[in-house]
Design an enzyme around this catalytic site. Structure first.
Site, PDB file in Angstrom:
ATOM      1  N   GLY A 142      25.032 -27.726  34.847  1.00  0.00           N
ATOM      2  CA  GLY A 142      25.796 -26.693  33.903  1.00  0.00           C
ATOM      3  C   GLY A 142      25.659 -27.167  32.405  1.00  0.00           C
ATOM      4  O   GLY A 142      25.230 -28.269  31.776  1.00  0.00           O
ATOM      5  N   TYR A 143      24.446 -25.948  32.555  1.00  0.00           N
ATOM      6  CA  TYR A 143      24.766 -26.008  30.946  1.00  0.00           C
ATOM      7  C   TYR A 143      25.320 -24.729  29.953  1.00  0.00           C
ATOM      8  O   TYR A 143      25.922 -25.127  29.064  1.00  0.00           O
ATOM      9  CB  TYR A 143      23.154 -25.042  30.659  1.00  0.00           C
ATOM     10  CG  TYR A 143      21.822 -25.978  31.545  1.00  0.00           C
ATOM     11  CD1 TYR A 143      21.701 -27.189  31.605  1.00  0.00           C
ATOM     12  CD2 TYR A 143      20.736 -25.977  30.255  1.00  0.00           C
ATOM     13  CE1 TYR A 143      20.993 -27.816  31.567  1.00  0.00           C
ATOM     14  CE2 TYR A 143      19.374 -26.545  30.486  1.00  0.00           C
ATOM     15  CZ  TYR A 143      20.055 -27.148  30.720  1.00  0.00           C
ATOM     16  OH  TYR A 143      19.107 -28.772  30.749  1.00  0.00           O
ATOM     17  N   SER A 144      25.115 -23.182  30.511  1.00  0.00           N
ATOM     18  CA  SER A 144      26.405 -22.603  29.108  1.00  0.00           C
ATOM     19  C   SER A 144      27.593 -22.789  29.774  1.00  0.00           C
ATOM     20  O   SER A 144      28.017 -23.146  30.174  1.00  0.00           O
ATOM     21  CB  SER A 144      26.325 -21.554  30.345  1.00  0.00           C
ATOM     22  OG  SER A 144      24.582 -20.964  30.470  1.00  0.00           O
ATOM     23  N   GLU A 192      12.045 -23.129  32.864  1.00  0.00           N
ATOM     24  CA  GLU A 192      13.049 -22.590  33.510  1.00  0.00           C
ATOM     25  C   GLU A 192      12.522 -21.356  32.973  1.00  0.00           C
ATOM     26  O   GLU A 192      12.091 -19.768  34.079  1.00  0.00           O
ATOM     27  CB  GLU A 192      14.487 -22.220  32.765  1.00  0.00           C
ATOM     28  CG  GLU A 192      15.290 -21.016  33.873  1.00  0.00           C
ATOM     29  CD  GLU A 192      16.791 -21.622  33.397  1.00  0.00           C
ATOM     30  OE1 GLU A 192      16.864 -21.809  32.987  1.00  0.00           O
ATOM     31  OE2 GLU A 192      17.723 -20.553  34.308  1.00  0.00           O
ATOM     32  N   GLU A 235      16.669 -10.309  23.349  1.00  0.00           N
ATOM     33  CA  GLU A 235      16.583 -10.938  22.447  1.00  0.00           C
ATOM     34  C   GLU A 235      16.023 -12.371  21.373  1.00  0.00           C
ATOM     35  O   GLU A 235      16.013 -12.087  20.121  1.00  0.00           O
ATOM     36  CB  GLU A 235      18.117 -10.720  21.810  1.00  0.00           C
ATOM     37  CG  GLU A 235      18.382  -8.887  21.559  1.00  0.00           C
ATOM     38  CD  GLU A 235      18.524  -9.084  22.964  1.00  0.00           C
ATOM     39  OE1 GLU A 235      19.089  -9.777  23.742  1.00  0.00           O
ATOM     40  OE2 GLU A 235      18.561  -7.498  23.191  1.00  0.00           O
TER      41      GLU A 235
END
Lengths: 387, 377, 387, 377
Positions: A132-134, A249, A371
């Site tokens: 559960g990151y983003s 990652e 980016e």
């Protein structure tokens, strides 16, 4: 006979005896993976036995210490194990974000109790993890996350929403970044916690992509109670763990796109478009794009090999992982564009090739956008100043 | 280019109508219903009532006679909204062929019906995965007073819905030659015709069509026997230039959506649209889109004027617009970040359409090759 | 017979009678230009007569008012004059930065006295002008200029240095941006002044480019006295004049690169490299780059025509001039790269083709870099905010 | 790749020596003197004393036997400083051919002299404006016990200074065929040889050479008659991989110069290196340069190992390094702004060298084509 040779012989014998026949087809696709966990339905008896036997030896996570359910192998032994598994086409017994993501971070940041509690269950495939990151609205600015964990005495009360949680609907537990201090600078108020996905207040919703259905979910937390012993590392220092995981990652993704290479574009084009009277793919302008893609692919492979050699020699990858992630994903996108061009109107039909093509568009977004990678290269490799 | 007052009004009418009646959500709904029609027949009737079905049909045949430039103005607006309709297959491609090369009977039979929105027609030309009209291999044998057609066609836009098909088949010469191709107007429900709708990635309708000894009379020939290359090129070029205008419109909207998204989103405490690296890419994209639009309308005007360099301008327009619409969708998606990957956002629809429209009637490589041949290198 | 038809007939007759034979070769290259001025050495009697006769009628600057030495023609008449000159291959009688740059600005910002003093001399080719804008160290940030003009009572005392002053070593007068207020914000302390290059304290030094010798100079001012009546527009408002001139310059450059097109790349390649058995340029990958360049060139021509049509119809170009400048110069650079590739080792010799190639690298720098143009497009067309 | 201690020392020695003795200013001085030698003979003697002239020559012939990887390390440093010397023509191209394909007499005659810096040799292969060795048309007729050579060669690097030339000529077959080419070692001052030095844009030496019935003995053949393709390819590939390493070094330095310039300059109140649009371009360029360098050393190592895929790796390296060094010089110049256009700054020298080195022994298109053929498409 050296120790390693002895190890090889014993390993070979054990694998020969213990790897079920249907686990020896060399399959590496996602459909043949065994993800384990409480909800897992084995696709065959062989898959179940294979996980049990390998899990019991700790060979699902061969380099983890034995006391945490691992195999306790050194790097050389682990390499031998992999070689011997490859030799008989043995499938990986177990895939789990606990193995690839949480485990390494836990070994580094977890308390002794946490390691003894969680790692063996990962090794044996008993608990399946998701991450559960983003969060919606955060994008590349991960640290601007807003899911809150308020102090409830001996527990936190978690509220908020995560996105891009792979297999959240099938996972048993989640490792999760939450905000424990709203007043601190954004990187300093984040903590890393673990909790059971069956906790009251957790719900999930699958995400449909432009390429079709996906393992991704949105995940919602409504007053979820999380015991404080599930905090990893110190409170408000979760960003250390997050950075560790993110670099890890990125390296995996870069290597993935570098090594997979994809189908040979030239042969595909010859097969599907034929050749002209000079023996060239019968579409001269498309052909020249294929040539450039092959030049770039082979040069990228050379870079990857060089980086891996250095890494193997003990030099740290550092921001070079951003170089690999950036170029590898952009190249993969380009290769899929070209496969679509080769495929022409047939490839425009709803189907595997078009779906794969669409899915690649996410490569340069997930795991940090191109980016962001360029920014990391500029800052950390080229030492250019922040704007 | 400078629009006349009539053209300006046409464009504004199209913009108003389409944003109300045929926004992207309409295409999404069509897809989600899972029908394989690829467009909404009722909407097409409304368009026909506005004169769009007859936009290039001469006034004396019931059309609006706006020429391809007029058609391009509508197509560009349709591109903006990703409107799905038989406008391309019937009102442009078929109508341009029948208007310019039909005999009196064909014109009076077909054009008023097209203009009224009562007749759907589709051009069946491709036989392989890549557009290559000169490689037409499907055969039409003389049989009695007419011909017997056998072979297969693919990527026939609106082919499953069409009432009539215009079919390119070989009455002479070999695959690869321009001579020896003949065009036939074939009843889509004739004996021996079997049609399979294909689900395309852009949610439009396309068909694979098999012809098994389909008999047609001699008067089914559009243009002259063995001399179908000229009317075929005429139709293809009309379609290519219209697609170019459509893609210019799609590119402009995909870009505008991305700019909107950037303007709304903050990261690292700054508005995304303030990031200089994105600004430079946006400025470059703006330039490319302006070129695609200009090239598209230059081609449409040259085709209307039957100018000698119209094929060259068409090749440039289709090559450039195909590249630019894909670039705009790719950049647009990337600028949307993860949200762009979700089906819930519209940008993906633009990417899918850019790919299919770019491929249709020849991709950038096909037209680049045509241009090089035309320029003698 | 309409007025315009009458004008055409009279013009044709006058040109037929007055244009010397050697001025009818249609030459448009820089070597055949007549730049006029005090130091000019005419290359032929015909060149001298042609300048005198056209200057006397004001047809060197046909649309300027007659009272300032111009021809007083309206746009339609000026177009007819140009057509009739083209019909007999008449050369332009006179090139001068006074015509292309200073004149338009002077007509807009100059005082009545200044116009009467300076413009007729430009029209008759008596005074050759150069421009003093850029400074070393300022780059694209033109307004950061440091050349100072201190108050000396009825005159300014100018000190500093300019760079990229074309033909400074041959010009008679300079129009020059100077700083008259060091304490004001940088755009608000600039003034636009004129002075004689023979003033004491002015010196020049030619600049050698990577492509070889060039018309560019460095120009040095050491306590140069400039009478205050040579200030154009108000003191400290010279930036208004500069902006006016810069936009004008950008439009000229954009149109230049759009319209010239350059030699057909394809024919050059066929001629120099030959064709293969399929009739294609015998270098398939190079050929496909040529194709893309031709697609882009023709699409750019279409854009230019469309812009010119709108401009002719009275719509202002505005920031669109940046679109033309940006793409036109980048395209020109690309075309010259390709000419070098076609030319192969022969083109690598010191000579015209390699010198032209090197010179084009400046196209995307002079007159505002490509980066500046992109910034202008982002800000003024796309309304994106400043960073 | 991981360097051995010896290789690491070699590289550091090269870096130290060249930055002291052969910086860009030395090339500038050479050019300004207007001599057409293209390099400084005294400097070459010093390099020979350091063992560079014999870098790939076997130890038993007086060389350092570092292989092409060792040569590449030196070449990369030479690329950084744009050092002009006969290293490429003699120490790499000629030495690789003689070492691998010379007979005992040729080896003992030539290799010690090369390694000692006493003999300059040049390969004469190109005949037209583009590199195309298979198209060799120059003829060698049998004549007495030997051969008589007639024809013209161009773009012969160090050709005007060389003592001996290795000349590719046709003893059989037709232009376009690999078979029938034979290599000859020819005294550069032999009767019938006329040499014209060409002023190249990179200020190096290159010659056009005419052969008018030049007589050579049978023992002048390098390798076997009619079978010159193999030694020729061997030499060309050695040269190509070395040029790739050189160009990687040049690219890295041109890039570093641009980064330095950006870091020093302010515009609009900000350091130029803080502009995000430039940062992203710089980061991309860094990636490309890293790939060019990796591909170059992969090719050198494969050639040293005589690996089967060495030709493929060489084609990739030369194609990629040619593209990247040009890109680095172009971007580097643009980042320098107007100053980059002046001859007073060094960046222009990198641009010029990138163009010539990119062209030499085949440009990116040549090697892309070779790769495509090798991959079967």
């Amino acid at each position: 006979m050296s120790d390693l040779e002895t190890f090889r012989a014993e390993t070979r014998a054990w694998l020969e005896e213990n790897c079920p026949a249907d686990m020896r087809d060399g399959a590496k696709d996602e459909a043949s993976s065994c993800w384990g966990g409480r909800k897992w339905e084995f696709t065959s008896e062989g898959q179940k036995i294979w996980l049990e036997r390998m899990g019991a030896r700790g060979w699902t996570v061969p380099t983890w210490p034995k006391e945490y359910g691992g195999g306790g192998l050194n790097k050389a032994e682990a390499a031998v194990l992999q070689e011997e598994m490859d030799a008989i086409g043995a499938r990986k017994p177990h895939d789990n974000f606990g193995i690839t993501m949480l485990g390494p971070a836990m070994l580094h940041f977890g308390s002794e109790e946490q390691k003894r509690e969680h790692l063996p269950k990962i090794a044996r495939g008993e608990i399946r993890w998701c991450q559960g990151y983003s969060e919606p609205g955060a994008g590349s600015d991960l640290a601007s996350l807003r899911t809150s964990a308020d102090d409830g005495g001996d527990h936190y009360i978690v509220n908020g929403q995560k996105i891009w949680t792979s297999y959240a609907d099938r996972a048993d537990w989640i490792f999760c970044l939450v905000r424990t201090d709203k007043d601190a600078p954004k990187h300093k108020g984040i903590s890393f916690i673990l909790f059971d996905m069956e906790s009251e207040g957790v719900s999930t919703k699958p995400i449909k992509l432009i390429s079709g259905s996906s393992p991704f979910c949105e995940t919602f937390f409504d007053n979820v109670k999380v015991p404080k012993q599930n905090l990893v590392h110190e409170e408000n220092r979760g960003w250390d763990v997050a950075k560790y995981l993110l670099t890890h990652e990125r390296e995996m993704i870069g290597a993935l796109f570098g090594s997979m290479g994809g189908p040979a574009l030239g042969s595909l084009a010859v097969e599907e478009l034929g050749t002209d009277e000079m023996g060239r793919v019968d579409d001269p302008l498309l052909r020249s794009k294929l040539v450039q893609a092959e030049i770039d692919s082979l040069a990228f492979s050379a870079l990857l090999e060089s980086v891996e050699a250095k890494n193997g020699a003990g030099e740290s990858l550092g921001a070079t992982s951003s170089v690999l992630k950036y170029y590898g994903t952009e190249l993969n996108k380009r290769r899929h564009e070209l496969m679509m061009e080769v495929g022409g109107s047939e490839a425009m039909e709803v189907g595997q090739r078009s779906s794969d093509w669409l899915r690649t568009k996410g490569n340069s977004i997930e795991g940090g956008t191109s980016e962001i990678q360029l920014q990391i290269i500029a800052k950390h490799i080229l030492q250019m100043p922040g704007a | 280019m400078i629009l006349s007052d009539d053209q300006q009004m046409l464009r504004e009418a199209a913009a108003g109508f389409l944003s109300e009646k045929a926004p992207v959500s309409a295409l999404r709904a069509l897809r989600d219903k899972g029908e394989d029609k690829g467009f909404d027949p009722d909407l097409w009737q409304e368009m026909a009532q506005m004169g769009w079905a007859g936009i290039i049909v001469p006034e004396d045949a019931g059309g609006a006679e706006f020429g391809l430039v007029g058609g391009g103005l509508i197509a560009m607006e349709m591109g903006r909204h990703l409107t799905a309709s038989p406008f391309f297959s019937t009102a442009i491609v078929a109508a341009s062929g029948v208007s310019a090369f039909g005999n009196d009977a064909q014109k009076s039979d077909l054009l008023p019906a097209i203009a009224a929105g009562e007749l759907l027609m589709a051009l069946a030309v491709d036989e392989g995965r890549k557009h290559a009209p000169a490689k037409t291999a499907m055969v039409a044998h003389r049989s009695g007073n007419g011909f017997s057609l056998s072979g297969a066609k693919t990527f026939v836009v609106d082919g499953a819905q069409a009432d009539k098909l215009i079919v390119a088949a070989r009455t002479g010469g070999d695959a690869g030659e321009q001579n020896g191709i003949t065009l036939f107007i074939v009843d889509a429900n004739a004996k021996g015709v079997s049609r399979t709708a294909k689900a395309m990635v852009d949610s439009r309708a396309s068909a694979e069509i098999h012809f098994d000894a389909v008999d047609v009379e001699a008067d089914a020939v559009l243009g002259r026997v063995d001399a179908g290359w000229e009317p075929l090129s005429h139709m293809l070029n009309a379609g290519r230039a219209i697609l170019s205008a459509e893609m210019s419109g799609s590119a402009a909207t995909a870009f505008a959506m991305a700019l909107d998204y950037l303007a709304q989103r903050k990261q690292f405490g700054t508005n995304l649209s303030a990031f200089q690296a994105l600004q430079h890419r946006a400025a470059h994209l703006h330039t490319e889109i302006a070129m695609a639009e200009a090239a598209s309308f230059a081609a449409l005007a040259a085709l209307d004027a039957r100018a000698e360099d119209a094929p060259r301008k068409t090749a440039v327009a289709k090559a450039k617009a195909s590249q630019v619409s894909l670039l705009a969708a790719q950049e647009g998606l990337q600028m949307h970040g993860g949200m762009g990957m979700t089906d819930a956002f519209d940008i993906g629809f633009y990417l899918k359409r850019a790919k299919v429209a770019g491929e249709l009637f020849g991709d950038a490589s096909f037209h680049g090759e045509a241009l090089a041949r035309d320029l003698g290198f």
